[in-house]
Motif scaffolding. Sequence first.
Motif, PDB file in Angstrom:
ATOM      1  N   GLY A   1       0.799  -1.288  -0.160  1.00 37.67           N
ATOM      2  CA  GLY A   1       0.137   0.239   0.545  1.00 37.67           C
ATOM      3  C   GLY A   1       0.860   1.010   0.029  1.00 37.67           C
ATOM      4  N   ALA A   2       0.378   2.577  -0.200  1.00 38.30           N
ATOM      5  CA  ALA A   2       1.154   3.547   0.019  1.00 38.30           C
ATOM      6  C   ALA A   2       1.655   4.003   0.611  1.00 38.30           C
ATOM      7  N   VAL A   3       1.742   3.879   1.597  1.00 41.03           N
ATOM      8  CA  VAL A   3       1.847   3.846   3.243  1.00 41.03           C
ATOM      9  C   VAL A   3       3.320   3.275   3.520  1.00 41.03           C
ATOM     10  N   VAL A   4       3.350   1.962   3.588  1.00 42.64           N
ATOM     11  CA  VAL A   4       4.017   1.879   3.639  1.00 42.64           C
ATOM     12  C   VAL A   4       5.323   1.478   2.294  1.00 42.64           C
ATOM     13  N   ARG A   5       4.596   1.501   1.357  1.00 41.86           N
ATOM     14  CA  ARG A   5       5.394   2.012  -0.182  1.00 41.86           C
ATOM     15  C   ARG A   5       6.893   2.927   0.384  1.00 41.86           C
ATOM     16  N   GLN A   6       6.180   4.305   1.030  1.00 40.99           N
ATOM     17  CA  GLN A   6       6.961   4.912   0.947  1.00 40.99           C
ATOM     18  C   GLN A   6       7.637   5.015   3.211  1.00 40.99           C
ATOM     19  N   ARG A   7       7.625   4.491   3.209  1.00 42.92           N
ATOM     20  CA  ARG A   7       8.159   3.819   4.415  1.00 42.92           C
ATOM     21  C   ARG A   7       9.744   2.863   4.209  1.00 42.92           C
ATOM     22  N   VAL A   8       9.197   1.903   3.552  1.00 44.82           N
ATOM     23  CA  VAL A   8      10.389   0.963   2.552  1.00 44.82           C
ATOM     24  C   VAL A   8      11.429   1.720   1.453  1.00 44.82           C
ATOM     25  N   GLU A   9      10.562   2.855   0.604  1.00 46.67           N
ATOM     26  CA  GLU A   9      11.444   3.071   0.116  1.00 46.67           C
ATOM     27  C   GLU A   9      12.804   4.354   0.433  1.00 46.67           C
ATOM     28  N   SER A  10      11.987   4.846   1.863  1.00 47.26           N
ATOM     29  CA  SER A  10      12.892   6.009   2.733  1.00 47.26           C
ATOM     30  C   SER A  10      13.751   4.546   3.417  1.00 47.26           C
ATOM     31  N   ALA A  11      13.873   3.599   3.843  1.00 48.72           N
ATOM     32  CA  ALA A  11      14.748   3.267   4.021  1.00 48.72           C
ATOM     33  C   ALA A  11      15.784   2.032   3.143  1.00 48.72           C
ATOM     34  N   VAL A  12      15.292   1.741   2.006  1.00 44.63           N
ATOM     35  CA  VAL A  12      15.790   1.534   1.259  1.00 44.63           C
ATOM     36  C   VAL A  12      17.095   2.828   1.036  1.00 44.63           C
ATOM     37  N   ALA A  13      16.657   3.807   1.019  1.00 44.96           N
ATOM     38  CA  ALA A  13      17.516   4.735   0.542  1.00 44.96           C
ATOM     39  C   ALA A  13      18.277   5.026   1.698  1.00 44.96           C
ATOM     40  N   LEU A  14      18.922   5.193   2.601  1.00 39.00           N
ATOM     41  CA  LEU A  14      18.614   4.960   3.565  1.00 39.00           C
ATOM     42  C   LEU A  14      19.956   4.241   4.072  1.00 39.00           C
ATOM     43  N   TYR A  15      19.861   3.193   3.665  1.00 35.72           N
ATOM     44  CA  TYR A  15      20.570   2.113   3.539  1.00 35.72           C
ATOM     45  C   TYR A  15      21.682   1.980   1.942  1.00 35.72           C
ATOM     46  N   ARG A  16      21.235   2.383   1.237  1.00 36.94           N
ATOM     47  CA  ARG A  16      21.733   3.194   0.039  1.00 36.94           C
ATOM     48  C   ARG A  16      22.933   4.080   0.241  1.00 36.94           C
ATOM     49  N   GLY A  17      22.392   5.122   1.250  1.00 42.42           N
ATOM     50  CA  GLY A  17      23.599   6.254   1.623  1.00 42.42           C
ATOM     51  C   GLY A  17      24.511   5.994   2.854  1.00 42.42           C
ATOM     52  N   GLY A  18      24.463   4.848   3.413  1.00 46.28           N
ATOM     53  CA  GLY A  18      25.181   3.881   4.184  1.00 46.28           C
ATOM     54  C   GLY A  18      24.774   4.460   5.422  1.00 46.28           C
ATOM     55  N   GLN A  19      24.195   4.859   5.373  1.00 47.06           N
ATOM     56  CA  GLN A  19      23.684   5.161   7.520  1.00 47.06           C
ATOM     57  C   GLN A  19      22.822   4.539   8.340  1.00 47.06           C
ATOM     58  N   VAL A  20      22.449   3.385   7.683  1.00 44.93           N
ATOM     59  CA  VAL A  20      22.300   2.013   8.037  1.00 44.93           C
ATOM     60  C   VAL A  20      22.463   0.601   7.411  1.00 44.93           C
ATOM     61  N   GLU A  21      22.981   0.132   8.431  1.00 43.04           N
ATOM     62  CA  GLU A  21      23.872  -0.991   7.625  1.00 43.04           C
ATOM     63  C   GLU A  21      22.337  -2.496   7.003  1.00 43.04           C
ATOM     64  N   LYS A  22      21.383  -2.465   8.196  1.00 43.35           N
ATOM     65  CA  LYS A  22      20.650  -3.767   7.875  1.00 43.35           C
ATOM     66  C   LYS A  22      19.083  -2.750   7.970  1.00 43.35           C
TER      67      LYS A  22
END
Length: 219
Positions: free
Chosen positions: A62-83
């Motif tokens: 759904g739209a809400v959880v999609r936004q959350r996943v996309e933002s988390a993936v961006a943090l991962y790609r940026g090296g700000q989170v490991e997992k």
Amino acid sequence: MRRILALVVGVCVVLAVVVVVAANVVVVGRTDHLVTPAAAAVRPAQAAIVPGSLVRSDGTLGAVVRQRVESAVALYRGGQVEKLLMSGDNARPEYNEPDAMRDAALAAGVAPEDVFTDYAGFDTWHTVRRAREVFAVTTAVVVTQAPAAARAVDLARAAGLDAQGLVAGEGGRVGREVLARVRGVGQATVRPDVVGGPTIPITGDGRASWAAPPAPGPR
């Protein structure tokens, strides 16, 4: 008697309003400096915790959880989170938030060993408490929409996490969240037990937490 009844009702209404206002002031006041809409402002952490939300019957987000996943993936790609820790509802076999969230992260290029799934994230308190106790997370970024971010971070810190919040969008019901913060203050104060389970350290391989292999093909 009618006047007395009206007075009692009036007093109850006033007390209820005071409780709601006080809870919101406490939650926002304790977390305002820890919540940001800017991914670049997030301090490095072990994991991004992604609370679940509606997944459609075909398994797409759904739209809400999609936004959350996309933002988390961006943090991962940026090296700000490991997992990434995908925490959601799987109380019914036919409804599975964590696997749908995991599959979306994998389709976005996140390494399988870096995606963890928690199938007992029945509410925000379960999600953050289990992140600390089951997945041994110590530092985290909780990724959710603006209305829920303050409460999510407040609960995460009550659960023992060094937590920040990243706003993943403006979606969500503000009025509902105003009331939810009252319950959140209670949970942060009492710290009720949650569903336990074997320890799956966030420092290990996320695939150890998966209940089933990913669905074939990108979602």
